[in-house]
Design an enzyme around this catalytic site. Structure first.
Site, PDB file in Angstrom:
ATOM      1  N   ASP A 107      14.850 -11.490  -1.871  1.00  0.00           N
ATOM      2  CA  ASP A 107      13.487 -10.982  -2.008  1.00  0.00           C
ATOM      3  C   ASP A 107      12.588 -12.197  -2.237  1.00  0.00           C
ATOM      4  OD1 ASP A 107      11.053 -10.005  -2.953  1.00  0.00           O
ATOM      5  OD2 ASP A 107      11.947  -8.307  -4.009  1.00  0.00           O
ATOM      6  N   ARG A 131       7.189   4.701  16.952  1.00  0.00           N
ATOM      7  CA  ARG A 131       8.179   4.551  15.884  1.00  0.00           C
ATOM      8  C   ARG A 131       9.177   3.455  16.262  1.00  0.00           C
ATOM      9  NH1 ARG A 131      12.226   7.715  15.913  1.00  0.00           N
ATOM     10  NH2 ARG A 131      11.061   9.640  16.150  1.00  0.00           N
ATOM     11  N   LYS A 151       1.928  -8.047  -1.239  1.00  0.00           N
ATOM     12  CA  LYS A 151       1.553  -9.099  -2.179  1.00  0.00           C
ATOM     13  C   LYS A 151       0.960 -10.302  -1.431  1.00  0.00           C
ATOM     14  CE  LYS A 151       3.502  -6.041  -4.792  1.00  0.00           C
ATOM     15  NZ  LYS A 151       4.900  -6.101  -5.212  1.00  0.00           N
TER      16      LYS A 151
HETATM   17  C1  LIG Z   1       6.026  -5.188  -5.251  1.00  0.00           C
HETATM   18  C2  LIG Z   1       7.389  -5.703  -5.110  1.00  0.00           C
HETATM   19  C3  LIG Z   1       8.373  -4.983  -4.414  1.00  0.00           C
HETATM   20  C4  LIG Z   1       8.123  -3.608  -3.829  1.00  0.00           C
HETATM   21  O1  LIG Z   1       7.191  -3.647  -2.797  1.00  0.00           O
HETATM   22  P1  LIG Z   1       6.213  -2.427  -2.402  1.00  0.00           P
HETATM   23  O2  LIG Z   1       5.414  -3.015  -1.285  1.00  0.00           O
HETATM   24  O3  LIG Z   1       5.409  -2.088  -3.617  1.00  0.00           O
HETATM   25  O4  LIG Z   1       7.088  -1.299  -1.987  1.00  0.00           O
HETATM   26  C5  LIG Z   1       9.636  -5.554  -4.297  1.00  0.00           C
HETATM   27  N1  LIG Z   1       9.912  -6.762  -4.831  1.00  0.00           N
HETATM   28  C6  LIG Z   1       8.999  -7.469  -5.510  1.00  0.00           C
HETATM   29  C7  LIG Z   1       9.368  -8.780  -6.084  1.00  0.00           C
HETATM   30  C8  LIG Z   1       7.709  -6.972  -5.685  1.00  0.00           C
HETATM   31  O5  LIG Z   1       6.812  -7.664  -6.376  1.00  0.00           O
END
Ligand SMILES: *Cc1c(COP(=O)(O)O)cnc(C)c1O
Length: 381
Positions: A171, A47, A196
């Protein structure tokens, strides 16, 4: 090292005992000690740290030009760790057309913990700055946004955040460090849904944070270690493997993305195309300045008819594109934000920001462009 070398070698070394070129999947929870409190190496319990995860974290830090990377069980777990370094009474300013899951976390979890959120169009810098007060601790920025592909000027927002002594988190899921490097532009934290583009093969859920200051890295690692949302060794391996081809995939995503955007722009059934690489995009200037190698693979569009039925019919007809949530994998995906990814955003809020019922979001993959265009053509027909 240049970026295209960092994706492969950044922070990596051959495994010490065998010379293995890829780090083994250290599928272990714990590590032997020679005497109480004296582990054989630096690892004690997975962890806190695990060698496969460490290899990924070094890679993440390298490709984002940071000093510390942290790998999480999901993108939302990464965002959650940032929220956990805030306190009740703190305020956050966030992009108004935020990823639906981030919006849900902010409004339905952290508002109850006494954190106050302001949502603002980040292209309106005056308005954004006017919301900053002595309680403001964090600006949460998404650019390009999901699904409307709105852009914000990271460098200018970073300047404001520095002047006001507020942290800036970006992000970077949509752009990836191939296209933009928020830390270089002045941000403090980069967040990824590694599910992604970083993973890139639609086979893992993962998240990441990268910071450029050691101390902030320690704080975030403590939040992760103390509350537990780590990425497992196998999933760490998959994301690391994905990153090795990030530059190759992104190059093709960009090539296909602009061609799809051009095709849609010219099609008679299509009303509006949202793609930062189009001159018609309201923030084309920011895109050219900020996105360094192209404009990515995300393309959103609406129908001339403005009818939800047309969007639904189109999505039922596509064959090469798969109707599914998510994005950033090698395969092309199509999505209906109003009923799928953004269903958790209340209807009035959706309409206010422009996520209409005839809006379709495409994640353009790395297939042959002729097959992608032919598929869109037949589905639009
Ligand atoms: C998918 C996504 C998230 C969340 O990510 P997860 O891996 O599904 O928890 C956050 N921000 C953006 C822009 C995303 O496309």
């Amino acid at each position: 090292m240049k970026f295209n070398t960092k994706t492969i070698h950044g922070g990596q070394h051959n495994e010490k005992t065998t010379g293995a070129v890829m780090p083994p999947v250290f599928q272990t929870s714990t590590f032997a000690q020679t005497s109480p409190g004296k582990p054989i190496g630096v690892y004690e319990y997975s962890r806190a740290a695990n060698p496969t995860r460490s290899a990924l974290e070094e890679s993440l830090a390298s490709i984002e030009n940071g000093v510390r990377g942290l790998a999480f069980a999901s993108g939302l777990a990464a965002t959650d760790a940032v929220m956990k370094i805030l306190k009740p009474g703190d305020e956050v300013i966030a992009t108004d057309d935020l990823y639906g899951g981030t919006y849900r976390m902010f409004t339905r979890v952290y508002e109850d913990f006494g954190i106050k959120f302001h949502y603002v169009d980040m292209t309106d810098l005056k308005k954004m700055e006017s919301l900053i007060n002595s309680n403001t601790k964090l600006i949460w920025l998404e650019t390009p946004t999901n699904p409307l592909m709105k852009l914000a000027d990271i460098a200018e927002i970073a300047e404001i955040s520095k002047k006001k002594n507020v942290m800036l988190a970006v992000d970077n899921t949509f752009a990836t460090p191939y296209l933009q490097k928020p830390l270089d532009l002045g941000a403090d934290i980069v967040m990824h849904s590694a599910t992604k583009y970083l993973g890139g093969h639609s086979d893992v859920i993962a998240g990441a944070l990268v910071v450029k200051e050691k101390e902030l890295g320690e704080k975030l690692h403590f939040a992760q270690f103390a509350t537990g949302a780590i990425l497992g060794p196998m999933d760490s391996y998959l994301v690391l493997r994905g990153i090795k081809t990030l530059h190759l995939r992104m190059q093709r995503h960009c090539e296909n993305g602009i061609k799809v955007a051009d095709f849609l722009t010219k099609h008679t059934a299509v009303k509006r195309v949202y793609y930062p690489g189009l001159e018609s995009h309201p923030s084309y200037d920011i895109a050219k300045k900020q996105m360094i190698c192209g404009f990515g693979g995300m393309v959103t569009f609406t129908f001339n008819s403005a009818k939800k039925e047309d969007a639904v019919k189109f999505l039922e007809k596509v064959k090469v594109f798969t109707l599914a949530e998510s994005l950033g994998g090698v395969e092309s995906l199509a999505n209906h934000p109003a009923t799928m990814t953004h269903a958790s955003v209340p209807v009035d809020k959706r309409v206010e920001i422009g996520i209409t019922d005839d809006l379709v979001r495409l994640s353009v993959g790395v297939e042959d462009i002729d097959d992608l265009i032919a598929d869109l053509e037949q589905a639009l027909k």
